[in-house]
Design a protein around this motif. Structure first.
Motif, mmCIF file in Angstrom:
data_model
loop_
_atom_site.group_PDB
_atom_site.id
_atom_site.type_symbol
_atom_site.label_atom_id
_atom_site.label_comp_id
_atom_site.label_asym_id
_atom_site.label_seq_id
_atom_site.Cartn_x
_atom_site.Cartn_y
_atom_site.Cartn_z
ATOM 1 N N ASP A 1 0.827 -1.215 0.000
ATOM 2 C CA ASP A 1 0.000 0.000 0.000
ATOM 3 C C ASP A 1 0.853 1.253 0.000
ATOM 4 N N GLY A 2 1.945 1.224 -0.765
ATOM 5 C CA GLY A 2 2.820 2.376 -0.876
ATOM 6 C C GLY A 2 3.809 2.537 0.247
ATOM 7 N N ILE A 3 3.797 1.624 1.237
ATOM 8 C CA ILE A 3 4.679 1.709 2.394
ATOM 9 C C ILE A 3 5.845 0.752 2.193
ATOM 10 N N GLU A 4 7.070 1.248 2.259
ATOM 11 C CA GLU A 4 8.218 0.371 2.069
ATOM 12 C C GLU A 4 8.388 -0.555 3.277
ATOM 13 N N ILE A 5 8.552 -1.848 2.993
ATOM 14 C CA ILE A 5 8.707 -2.850 4.039
ATOM 15 C C ILE A 5 10.148 -2.830 4.540
ATOM 16 N N ALA A 6 10.304 -2.860 5.856
ATOM 17 C CA ALA A 6 11.640 -2.795 6.443
ATOM 18 C C ALA A 6 12.432 -4.063 6.183
ATOM 19 N N ASN A 7 11.781 -5.215 6.206
ATOM 20 C CA ASN A 7 12.485 -6.489 6.074
ATOM 21 C C ASN A 7 11.687 -7.422 5.162
ATOM 22 N N PRO A 8 11.903 -7.355 3.835
ATOM 23 C CA PRO A 8 11.126 -8.191 2.919
ATOM 24 C C PRO A 8 11.389 -9.684 3.064
ATOM 25 N N VAL A 9 12.393 -10.062 3.855
ATOM 26 C CA VAL A 9 12.676 -11.477 4.075
ATOM 27 C C VAL A 9 11.462 -12.193 4.666
ATOM 28 N N TYR A 10 10.725 -11.508 5.528
ATOM 29 C CA TYR A 10 9.599 -12.144 6.214
ATOM 30 C C TYR A 10 8.261 -11.768 5.589
ATOM 31 N N LEU A 11 8.265 -11.508 4.296
ATOM 32 C CA LEU A 11 7.032 -11.185 3.582
ATOM 33 C C LEU A 11 6.062 -12.362 3.577
ATOM 34 N N GLY A 12 6.569 -13.566 3.858
ATOM 35 C CA GLY A 12 5.703 -14.738 3.920
ATOM 36 C C GLY A 12 4.677 -14.681 5.031
ATOM 37 N N GLY B 1 3.995 6.255 6.014
ATOM 38 C CA GLY B 1 3.854 4.883 6.482
ATOM 39 C C GLY B 1 4.924 4.470 7.467
ATOM 40 N N ARG B 2 4.623 3.392 8.161
ATOM 41 C CA ARG B 2 5.576 2.802 9.103
ATOM 42 C C ARG B 2 5.376 1.292 9.120
ATOM 43 N N ASP B 3 6.479 0.580 8.981
ATOM 44 C CA ASP B 3 6.486 -0.883 9.099
ATOM 45 C C ASP B 3 7.407 -1.244 10.261
ATOM 46 N N GLN B 4 6.902 -2.036 11.195
ATOM 47 C CA GLN B 4 7.681 -2.374 12.386
ATOM 48 C C GLN B 4 7.534 -3.861 12.675
ATOM 49 N N SER B 5 8.659 -4.526 12.975
ATOM 50 C CA SER B 5 8.657 -5.955 13.265
ATOM 51 C C SER B 5 9.469 -6.234 14.523
ATOM 52 N N GLN B 6 8.948 -7.137 15.343
ATOM 53 C CA GLN B 6 9.702 -7.679 16.465
ATOM 54 C C GLN B 6 10.100 -9.107 16.087
ATOM 55 N N LEU B 7 11.391 -9.404 16.157
ATOM 56 C CA LEU B 7 11.926 -10.654 15.636
ATOM 57 C C LEU B 7 12.598 -11.458 16.738
ATOM 58 N N ARG B 8 12.321 -12.754 16.748
ATOM 59 C CA ARG B 8 13.073 -13.695 17.580
ATOM 60 C C ARG B 8 13.450 -14.856 16.666
ATOM 61 N N VAL B 9 14.578 -14.684 15.988
ATOM 62 C CA VAL B 9 14.983 -15.591 14.918
ATOM 63 C C VAL B 9 16.437 -15.984 15.118
ATOM 64 N N ALA B 10 16.738 -17.276 14.975
ATOM 65 C CA ALA B 10 18.105 -17.772 15.107
ATOM 66 C C ALA B 10 18.679 -18.110 13.739
ATOM 67 N N ALA B 11 20.004 -18.130 13.649
ATOM 68 C CA ALA B 11 20.673 -18.521 12.408
ATOM 69 C C ALA B 11 20.367 -19.973 12.094
ATOM 70 N N GLU B 12 20.144 -20.262 10.814
ATOM 71 C CA GLU B 12 19.806 -21.622 10.399
ATOM 72 C C GLU B 12 21.024 -22.453 10.045
ATOM 73 N N ARG B 13 22.173 -21.828 9.916
ATOM 74 C CA ARG B 13 23.356 -22.551 9.456
ATOM 75 C C ARG B 13 24.475 -22.449 10.493
ATOM 76 N N GLN B 14 24.978 -23.590 10.927
ATOM 77 C CA GLN B 14 26.149 -23.651 11.811
ATOM 78 C C GLN B 14 27.018 -24.810 11.305
ATOM 79 N N PRO B 15 28.309 -24.627 11.088
ATOM 80 C CA PRO B 15 29.023 -23.358 11.164
ATOM 81 C C PRO B 15 28.601 -22.420 10.036
ATOM 82 N N GLN B 16 28.704 -21.128 10.260
ATOM 83 C CA GLN B 16 28.173 -20.167 9.319
ATOM 84 C C GLN B 16 29.197 -19.877 8.219
ATOM 85 N N LEU B 17 28.935 -20.423 7.062
ATOM 86 C CA LEU B 17 29.746 -20.095 5.895
ATOM 87 C C LEU B 17 28.983 -19.189 4.952
ATOM 88 N N SER B 18 27.696 -19.020 5.208
ATOM 89 C CA SER B 18 26.844 -18.278 4.294
ATOM 90 C C SER B 18 26.540 -16.905 4.870
#
Length: 625
Positions: A50-61, A241-258
């Motif tokens: 709706d014309g508002i830029e999303i702060a983190n499109p990764v979680y558009l799902g 506009g304002r887009d705001q997210s609270q995230l509790r997300v861990a890295a999916e890859r260990q050891p982190q090469l990506s």
């Protein structure tokens, strides 16, 4: 007719050259390609709701597709002339439902309730599917309103399942020369990483304690758009506009090469973007021989990312903005020209780059009517830019890895051209063919540095990457059947290494996670009260790490004496089939049935550590009154 529940389903089948991985119940919308590589971190376009830029499109799902009215997509760098930083891979505009003003007051209720079963791709237990939604829309003179909520549960959370709760409200108000749109939406998405299920099925344990905790994303989007017209010549639009997210997300890859997973590791906390955008359009001429209009505008935004616990909170801030202009002309309703430029500023461009980036765009199209056949030839060129991460120039320490600062890091940029031909035979058949040739400079990669006590990274510019390919999109209507199909060939390779780059990529290498090709075909039908669709989508071979081998080596306490490059493997093509059926039981009631992943493929998304969804079977009812 396809009964879309997640946005990744939609993008895989509708847009050639846009490859969205199937990540099962996860809300992460991860693009493997948008005309090749535009990032080695999170290959996402710039997204507006709706014309508002999303702060983190990764979680558009986490967005419920049932609340969407339409989606507009620009592929390639041309959209940056209007939309600025981060549009290096393209722009997605999502317009949500807000109701439509009508001649007489009318209230409509729309409810959907479906249930079913989700098979686990990791050989563990599956779980129940629950899909419920309720919305209402009001049409009245000069006023349209819509509001609703939904609940989606996909399997057991402990087995990689997830749950999405979403609510929205929108309004359109039109009164003479003034119009206004208001949208408010919120969602809560909770899940456990599906990586855990794969590790357990292979007798491995997660290396990160945080990965075994529940993951959660809470997002709120608020937007207001005001429009004013002066006669039929001047049009003004202002969006706040304002887009705001609270995230509790861990890295999916260990050891982190990506580097992508390094960024996911730092995404916990809060991320927000506040933005304002103005655009004014003046119609200069409106005749059969010449039509012309000029658009002038500007926007500003602030992106804030806060991580860490209350005592040790860390915040990064990026402020950006720009001014733009675009001229459009039409000659004899046959030749159409457009040219635009944007002056863009971002606080993280870096001292070596300068204060302002100039982002041009030009395009031309020629249209001809040849009896019943309509033909259009078109070409366009554009340049786009993405600033470096706000924290790339400072030292960072996180559990499990450390980032060394790189104050010399340059922005990423992409420039290039596309050309194509469109043919249509009324509503019966259409064909679009596009060739694109784009050049990406300064793509940023988190390079693994030699350390004994921790995993250390530095963000570095790779050099030059060429993205080239063909896109085909077509449709054919033979009532009661309608066929749509897409295909894209994708060649994304390193053509030059930058001085000082110490990463694993070499000249001539294919870029990881970018498939060689991708395509889809959807056959829909409508006969009497029965409608349905059958969809097949295919992703060609791609290169990525052998993550199971990396985990086994790490759990055996082996030092990674072999360089990360030696763990790269070629993943074979992936193909899946979906089926959806609707049977009307009356004027306002319909029976819904859907089977996703008909063959119950045990392969998932981008590598052997990330499963997609198994077979999903559901049955439900829809009521519209």
């Amino acid at each position: 007719r396809a009964q879309i529940r997640r946005l990744d389903e939609l993008f895989r089948g509708a847009v050639p050259g846009m490859v969205a991985w199937n990540l099962g119940a996860s809300p992460v919308l991860r693009f493997g390609s948008i005309r090749g590589a535009t990032s080695l971190a999170l290959n996402a376009p710039k997204v507006y709701v709706d014309g508002i830029e999303i702060a983190n499109p990764v979680y558009l799902g986490s967005l419920d597709p049932a609340t969407i009215e339409r989606i507009e997509v620009i592929r390639g760098p041309q959209g940056a002339a209007l939309f600025g930083s981060d549009a290096i891979g393209g722009v997605i505009q999502i317009v949500t439902r807000k109701g439509t003003p009508g001649a007489a007051p009318e209230l409509t209720l729309d409810s959907r309730s479906a249930g079913g079963w989700v098979e686990s791709v990791a050989g563990t237990r599956g779980g129940w599917l629950l899909d419920q939604a309720l919305s209402a829309s009001l049409a009245a003179p000069r006023l349209g309103m819509a509001a609703g909520g939904s609940l989606l549960r996909m399997g057991q959370r402990a087995e990689g399942g997830g749950e999405r709760r979403a609510a929205f409200a929108g309004m359109r108000l039109a009164g003479g020369p003034v119009a206004a749109e208001l949208s408010v939406r919120g969602s809560i998405y909770a899940w456990e990483s599906p990586v855990n299920a794969v590790l357990r099925a292979n007798g491995l344990r997660p290396l990160s304690p945080a990965l075994e905790q529940p993951q959660e994303v809470r997002e709120q989007i608020f937007g207001l758009t005001l429009q004013h017209s002066v006669g039929n010549r001047w049009f003004h639009s202002l969006t706040l506009g304002r887009d705001q997210s609270q995230l509790r997300v861990a890295a999916e890859r260990q050891p982190q090469l990506s580097p992508a997973d390094s960024l996911l590791a730092t995404s916990s906390g809060e991320i927000s973007r506040t933005s304002a955008r103005y655009a004014g359009r003046l119609r200069l001429a409106d005749g059969p021989a010449l039509a012309a209009a000029i658009t002038l505008g500007g926007d500003v935004g602030e992106l804030r990312h806060t991580t860490g616990e209350a005592r040790e909170r860390r915040a990064t801030l990026r402020q950006d903005g720009g001014v733009f202009s675009q001229l459009e002309m039409g000659l004899e309703d046959a030749l159409f020209l457009t040219a635009g430029v944007r002056a863009e500023h971002a606080g993280t461009f870096g001292e070596a780059f300068g204060e302002v980036a100039w982002l041009p765009q030009v395009g031309a199209a020629w249209v001809a009517e040849l009896g019943p056949l309509s033909a259009r030839a078109r070409a366009a060129y554009g340049r786009a830019i993405r600033p470096p991460p706000a924290d790339a120039a400072v030292a960072l320490k996180r559990p499990g890895f450390e980032q060394q600062p790189n104050p010399e890091l340059a922005p990423e940029s992409q420039s290039g051209a596309e050309a194509g031909v469109d043919l249509s035979l009324g509503a019966r058949a259409s064909l679009q063919l596009t060739r694109y040739d784009q050049r990406v400079e300064g793509l940023i990669q988190g390079v693994l540095l030699p350390r004994s006590h921790t995993t250390a990274f530095m963000q570095q510019n790779i050099g030059v990457i060429a993205n080239r390919g063909w896109e085909v999109q077509g449709s054919l209507a033979v009532p009661p059947f309608f066929l749509t199909s897409t295909y894209a060939s994708i060649d994304s390779r390193v053509v030059r290494i930058a001085p000082g780059y110490r990463g694993e990529l070499r000249e001539g290498d294919r870029i990881p996670e970018v498939p060689a090709d991708a395509g889809s075909a959807t056959l829909t039908f409508a006969a009497g009260g029965s409608t349905g669709s059958v969809t097949a989508w295919r992703i060609g071979n791609w290169i990525n790490y052998d993550w199971l081998a990396l985990y086994r080596a790490h759990l055996r306490h082996e030092k990674l004496l072999k360089p990360p490059r030696s763990y790269r493997i070629v993943y074979p093509p992936l193909i899946r089939y979906d089926l959806a059926l609707t049977q009307e039981l009356g004027r306002s009631v319909a029976l819904l049935a859907k089977i996703e992943n008909l063959a119950d493929s045990r392969r998932g998304g981008r590598d052997n550590l990330q499963p997609g969804s198994g077979r999903i079977v559901s049955l439900g009812l829809r009521l519209v009154r």
